[in-house]
Structure formats: structure tokens, C-alpha cells
Write an enzyme that holds these catalytic residues in place. Structure first.
Site: not given
Length: 133
Positions: A20, A28
Site C-alpha cells: 500500500h 514514454d
């Protein structure tokens, strides 16, 4: 927390080990990967796989609590099309927006950076894992 099984074993193992609040960056082809941060390079050609394709696969596995994008990826005030398409798959309705420089600095704390073949400027997103309950 992990939901199902990805085809890429390295990526599947990373997601399975996330806790968590851990962060996974999907970027990219031009996003620099900070030293010491695990790199998963999925790029095989320009545009292959796209950020959208990788994001869709990851969202099938990962419960997302928060998403962070660079201000520069916004078209005016409009969220990128890839972000809008993936809201139905579990992205929050509104991402946290930071500068591109802050995004790169923040990626130093990621458990991994996933490099796609995307060649669109600022097509990057950080996902903070949540819990399934």
C-alpha cells in the site's frame, strides 16, 4: 495489491510485491530512469507498446489509490485521451498534477519505472498502489 496475471513475468512480480502506497511509474521512451530504480523495458519499436496498452494491462493487476501526471501532459485543462480511456479501468477521476521536473524527481522513489515504446511528449504516469478493500 495484485489482482490477476500479466504476461510479462518481471512486471507481474513487481506488482505482486507492491505494498500500500508504493509507486510504479509508466513512461514514454524518453523518460529517464533514475539510478538505482528498477527498469522494466517493454519497448520493441517506436510506439510499441503504447502507454495506453501498458496502462490497461497494469490496471488489470493493480489497485490504484492515486495517479500523478505532469502538468505538461495536459492539453489546456483537458486530460490526455489515454487517461480518459483508462478511468473505466480504475484510474482516479482526477490525477494529481506536478511539473515535469517534479515528476522526474518523484520517480526516484518508485519501486520501478516501466518504459513503453510511446513517443508522445510527457506521456508518463505514476500510480500509487491502494488496497482492494
Amino acid at each position: 495489491m495484485k489482482r490477476a496475471a500479466l504476461l510479462n513475468i518481471e512486471l507481474s512480480q513487481i506488482i505482486a510485491a507492491m505494498g500500500h502506497g508504493d509507486m510504479l511509474v509508466i513512461g514514454d521512451a524518453g523518460l529517464p530512469v533514475p539510478p538505482g530504480v528498477r527498469r522494466v523495458d517493454l519497448a520493441v519499436a517506436r510506439g510499441v507498446p503504447s502507454l495506453d496498452q501498458v496502462l490497461q494491462a497494469i490496471l488489470s493487476e493493480l489497485q490504484v489509490e492515486a495517479a500523478i501526471v505532469a502538468n505538461e501532459c495536459l492539453d489546456g485543462q483537458q486530460l490526455p485521451a489515454w487517461y480518459q480511456r483508462r478511468q473505466a479501468d480504475g484510474l482516479p477521476s482526477a490525477p494529481q498534477c506536478v511539473s515535469h521536473e517534479a515528476f522526474k524527481a518523484m520517480s526516484r522513489q518508485a519501486v520501478a519505472v516501466v518504459r513503453t515504446g510511446e513517443c508522445t511528449p510527457y506521456a508518463n504516469i505514476a500510480l500509487r498502489s491502494g488496497v482492494a478493500f
